[in-house]
Design an enzyme around this catalytic site. Structure first.
Site, short mmCIF file in Angstrom:
data_model
loop_
_atom_site.label_atom_id
_atom_site.label_comp_id
_atom_site.label_asym_id
_atom_site.label_seq_id
_atom_site.Cartn_x
_atom_site.Cartn_y
_atom_site.Cartn_z
N CYS A 119 0.79 -1.19 -0.01
CA CYS A 119 -0.08 0.03 -0.04
C CYS A 119 0.85 1.46 0.12
CB CYS A 119 -0.84 -0.06 1.15
SG CYS A 119 -2.20 -1.34 1.13
N HIS A 261 -3.68 7.10 2.18
CA HIS A 261 -3.81 5.73 1.79
C HIS A 261 -5.26 5.54 2.16
CE1 HIS A 261 -4.20 1.69 0.61
NE2 HIS A 261 -3.87 1.27 2.00
N ASN A 291 -10.08 -0.49 -0.32
CA ASN A 291 -8.69 -0.16 -0.30
C ASN A 291 -8.13 -1.01 -1.50
OD1 ASN A 291 -6.02 -0.74 0.04
ND2 ASN A 291 -6.11 -1.10 2.50
#
Ligand code: UT7
Length: 335
Positions: A119, A261, A291
Site C-alpha cells: 500500500c 492511503h 482499499n
C-alpha cells in the site's frame, strides 16, 4: 524540450489518470458470503462497495487505462516518455508487468519496471521516479499504482475480505528548471512488524525426482492482523507527516489537501485529528472503492483533480502505509 540544468532540477506534476473495473461488490453482497452486515462494515471502515476485476482484467489493462488518461492530461507525446514505474503487489506476470504496459502504450523510448511495496507502493514509486528526474537521468516519468487484490483475498475471512478492491491510478511527472513542486518526502520500513499483513509464498513442497524436493510456486491468501495494522497506521502516519513538515519548514496549516492511503475512514479521521487538519481538507473515496492498495493515492488524486477540488498550485500532503510494514509521506504542489 530544452536542456535541463542539473543543479536546478525540480519536478512538475503534469497529469493524472485512473481506472476501476465496472463490476461492483456491495457490502450486502459480501454479507451473503460471510457473517457480516452493511452496518458493521460501514461503521467500522466507511466502505460501502468495492470494484472487482472482470474476467480478463488485470493490473496491465487497468494500469494502461490509468496511464493513458494521465498522458492525455499531460499532453505528452508517447515517444517522449523516458520511464514507467508500476507499483504493484499483484503483477499479472511475476517477472514484471510494467513492460506489458509500456508495450500497450507503444512507449518505445521508455524503460519500464515494477516496484513492490504494497500500500506504500505508489508513494515509494513516486519518490523513486523523482530521483531519476532530479539526477538528470530522465525527463518524463509515468508513475502507476495498480493492484488486483481480489485475486488474493480470502473471501471466507470476514476480518479482511471486507476491505479490499481493485483499481489503478497514474501520475505524469516531468523534470523542469523553473520550479520544484516535489517539496519533500520520507520513507520507512519495519520488517520486524511484517507479520501483521502478508500475502505469503505458500511453501507447497513437491518433488522433481526422488530425493530432490522443491517448493511449488504460488501464494496463500492475504493474512492480516487488523487491529495491529490499525494501531500502526494511526501512530506512525501522523509522526512521519509531522516530522516531514518540520524538516521542510511547513506546517499542517499550509496543506490544502490531505490524501492518505484509503484504508479505513476511521484511520483517515484519526490522522486528520492528530495533525489538526480539518475534515473538509481530507480527501476520501473509500466508500466506493475500498482499499485498492497501490492504487488508492493516485486514484484519489485523479478523482479530486477531475472534480475540480485539487487545483493548480494546491499543496497536497500524502501518506501511504501498509504491508512490510512500510510507510511514507510526501508534500507536493500540484502543477
Ligand atoms: O493497507 C492496510 C490494510 N489494512 C488495514 O488498513 C487494516 C486496518 N484495520 C482495520 O481497518 C480494522 O482493524 C478492521 C476494519 C479490519 C477491523 O475493525 P476493528 O474495529 O479493529 O474490529 P476487531 O478486529 O476488533 O473486531 C471486533 C469484533 C470481533 O468480534 P468479538 O471478538 O468482539 O466478538 C470480530 O470477530 O468484530 C468482529 N468482526 C466482524 N463482525 C462482523 C470482525 N470482522 C467482522 C465483520 N463483520 N466483517
Amino acid at each position: 524540450m530544452e536542456a535541463i540544468k542539473l543543479n536546478q532540477i525540480g519536478i512538475s506534476f503534469k497529469g493524472s489518470g485512473s481506472y476501476v473495473p465496472n463490476q461492483i461488490l456491495t457490502n450486502q453482497n459480501i454479507s451473503k458470503k460471510v457473517d457480516t452486515s452493511d452496518e458493521w462494515i460501514k461503521s467500522r471502515t466507511g466502505i460501502s462497495e468495492r470494484r472487482i476485476s472482470g474476467i480478463g482484467e488485470n493490473v496491465v489493462n487497468m494500469g494502461y487505462e490509468a496511464a493513458l488518461a494521465a498522458i492525455e492530461m499531460a499532453s505528452w507525446d508517447i515517444d517522449s516518455i523516458d520511464l514507467i514505474i508500476l507499483a504493484t503487489s499483484t503483477p499479472h506476470d511475476l517477472f514484471g508487468s510494467a513492460p506489458s504496459i509500456q508495450a500497450k502504450l507503444a512507449a518505445h523510448n521508455a524503460v519500464a519496471f515494477d516496484l513492490t511495496a504494497a500500500c506504500s507502493g505508489f508513494l515509494f514509486a513516486l519518490v523513486t521516479a523523482s530521483q531519476f528526474l532530479k539526477m538528470g537521468s530522465y525527463k518524463r516519468a509515468l508513475v502507476i499504482g495498480a493492484d488486483q487484490l481480489s485475486s488474493y483475498v480470502d473471501w471466507n475471512d470476514r476480518r479482511s475480505c471486507i476491505l479490499f478492491g481493485d483499481g489503478a491510478g497514474a501520475i505524469a511527472i516531468e523534470a523542469t528548471n523553473e520550479f520544484n513542486n516535489f517539496i519533500g518526502f520520507d520513507m520507512k520500513t519495519d520488517g520486524e512488524r511484517g507479520s501483521f499483513l502478508n500475502l505469503p509464498f505458500n511453501n507447497n513442497i513437491d518433488s522433481i525426482i526422488n530425493n530432490i524436493d522443491f517448493m511449488n510456486g504460488g501464494f496463500s491468501p492475504i493474512q492480516m492482523n487488523g487491529q495491529e495494522v490499525y494501531k500502526f497506521a494511526v501512530k506512525e502516519v501522523p509522526i512521519i507527516l509531522n516530522n516531514l513538515f518540520k524538516k521542510i519548514n511547513y506546517s499542517s496549516e499550509d496543506v490544502d489537501w490531505l490524501v492518505l492511503h484509503q484504508a479505513n475512514q476511521r484511520i483517515l479521521d484519526s490522522v486528520g485529528e492528530r495533525l489538526k487538519i480539518p475534515k473538509e481538507k481530507i480527501l476520501s473515496n473509500l466508500e466506493y472503492y475500498g482499499n485498492t492498495s497501490a492504487g488508492t493515492i493516485p486514484l484519489m488524486i485523479d478523482e479530486a483533480i477531475r472534480n475540480n477540488k485539487i487545483k493548480q498550485n494546491d499543496i497536497i500532503a500524502t501518506s501511504g502505509f501498509g504491508a512490510g510494514l512500510s510507510w511514507g509521506a510526501a508534500l507536493i504542489k500540484w502543477g
